[in-house]
Design a protein around this motif. Structure first.
Motif, PDB file in Angstrom:
ATOM      1  N   PHE A 262       8.411   4.467   0.312  1.00 34.17           N
ATOM      2  CA  PHE A 262       9.859   4.668   0.225  1.00 34.17           C
ATOM      3  C   PHE A 262      10.468   3.953  -0.988  1.00 34.17           C
ATOM      4  O   PHE A 262      11.206   4.576  -1.759  1.00 34.17           O
ATOM      5  N   PRO A 263      10.191   2.644  -1.205  1.00 32.16           N
ATOM      6  CA  PRO A 263      10.772   2.013  -2.394  1.00 32.16           C
ATOM      7  C   PRO A 263      10.257   2.615  -3.701  1.00 32.16           C
ATOM      8  O   PRO A 263      11.005   2.693  -4.689  1.00 32.16           O
ATOM      9  N   ALA A 264       9.012   3.060  -3.719  1.00 21.61           N
ATOM     10  CA  ALA A 264       8.470   3.654  -4.942  1.00 21.61           C
ATOM     11  C   ALA A 264       9.149   4.992  -5.244  1.00 21.61           C
ATOM     12  O   ALA A 264       9.497   5.279  -6.394  1.00 21.61           O
ATOM     13  N   VAL A 265       9.352   5.805  -4.219  1.00 22.52           N
ATOM     14  CA  VAL A 265      10.006   7.103  -4.429  1.00 22.52           C
ATOM     15  C   VAL A 265      11.465   6.905  -4.832  1.00 22.52           C
ATOM     16  O   VAL A 265      11.952   7.541  -5.771  1.00 22.52           O
ATOM     17  N   LEU A 266      12.174   6.017  -4.138  1.00 21.91           N
ATOM     18  CA  LEU A 266      13.573   5.768  -4.506  1.00 21.91           C
ATOM     19  C   LEU A 266      13.686   5.158  -5.905  1.00 21.91           C
ATOM     20  O   LEU A 266      14.575   5.514  -6.679  1.00 21.91           O
ATOM     21  N   GLY A 267      12.781   4.231  -6.229  1.00 20.22           N
ATOM     22  CA  GLY A 267      12.774   3.653  -7.567  1.00 20.22           C
ATOM     23  C   GLY A 267      12.484   4.705  -8.621  1.00 20.22           C
ATOM     24  O   GLY A 267      13.084   4.705  -9.697  1.00 20.22           O
TER      25      GLY A 267
ATOM     26  N   GLN B  31       0.850  -1.195   0.000  1.00 19.93           N
ATOM     27  CA  GLN B  31       0.000   0.000   0.000  1.00 19.93           C
ATOM     28  C   GLN B  31       0.882   1.240   0.000  1.00 19.93           C
ATOM     29  O   GLN B  31       1.846   1.333   0.753  1.00 19.93           O
ATOM     30  N   MET B  32       0.502   2.204  -0.830  1.00 18.20           N
ATOM     31  CA  MET B  32       1.317   3.388  -1.028  1.00 18.20           C
ATOM     32  C   MET B  32       1.222   4.368   0.142  1.00 18.20           C
ATOM     33  O   MET B  32       2.228   4.836   0.626  1.00 18.20           O
ATOM     34  N   GLY B  33       0.050   4.696   0.573  1.00 17.51           N
ATOM     35  CA  GLY B  33      -0.118   5.695   1.610  1.00 17.51           C
ATOM     36  C   GLY B  33       0.010   7.098   1.038  1.00 17.51           C
ATOM     37  O   GLY B  33      -0.084   7.320  -0.170  1.00 17.51           O
ATOM     38  N   THR B  34       0.249   8.063   1.908  1.00 15.54           N
ATOM     39  CA  THR B  34       0.414   9.466   1.493  1.00 15.54           C
ATOM     40  C   THR B  34       1.740   9.978   2.027  1.00 15.54           C
ATOM     41  O   THR B  34       2.422   9.294   2.785  1.00 15.54           O
ATOM     42  N   ALA B  35       2.075  11.213   1.668  1.00 13.70           N
ATOM     43  CA  ALA B  35       3.329  11.794   2.154  1.00 13.70           C
ATOM     44  C   ALA B  35       3.296  12.004   3.669  1.00 13.70           C
ATOM     45  O   ALA B  35       4.319  11.915   4.337  1.00 13.70           O
TER      46      ALA B  35
END
Length: 151
Positions: free
Chosen positions: A43-48, A31-35
């Motif tokens: 975290f892995p999605a932003v770093l990726g 689950q992505m969540g919000t900022a």
């Protein structure tokens, strides 16, 4: 379009591929969540995503700037370092930290283009002293220092 820097081109492709893989993996399985309330995928999605953007920049630059060709791939270092790590894992319990680390250092040393016994032995002594100080004394991990029959 002509690739002017093959090394940058393949680096960009690799960064882009790895970055997109982690973005897709994180979004599909977590689950992505919000900022404000981040989920496990954030975290892995932003770093990726950042890695993919870096890959695009490097990839685009490969078409503009002149650069070196991709060197020939050397299998010997890859094989010897992998063998050294596997040997260390299998030898740690029966032979202890001293002999398993010796196997690791000398096998990995054979992977280089020049092997010097004196330099590798100095590296081994420094590594074993550091390992003993940090893991055995500092963290008090139950690593055997030598084979059980010598205890």
């Amino acid at each position: 379009m002509k690739i002017k820097s093959p090394k940058d081109f393949w680096s960009g492709v690799m960064f882009l591929g790895v970055g997109l893989f982690f973005v897709v993996w994180a979004i599909m399985y977590y689950q992505m969540g919000t900022a404000v309330r981040m989920g496990p995928a954030y975290f892995p999605a932003v770093l990726g995503g950042l890695l993919a953007v870096l890959g695009l920049i490097v990839l685009a630059e490969s078409f503009v700037a002149e650069g070196p060709k991709v060197p020939r791939f050397a299998f010997r270092p890859l094989v010897m370092i992998s063998l050294g790590c596997v040997a260390y894992g299998y030898l740690m319990k029966p032979l202890g930290l001293l002999l398993a680390t010796a196997a690791l250092v000398y096998i990995c040393g054979l992977g280089g283009h020049e092997f010097k016994w004196k330099a590798v032995t100095v590296l081994y002594i420094i590594l074993i002293a550091f390992s003993w100080l940090v893991f055995v004394k500092g963290l008090t991990l139950p690593f055997p220092m030598w084979p059980e029959r010598f205890s």
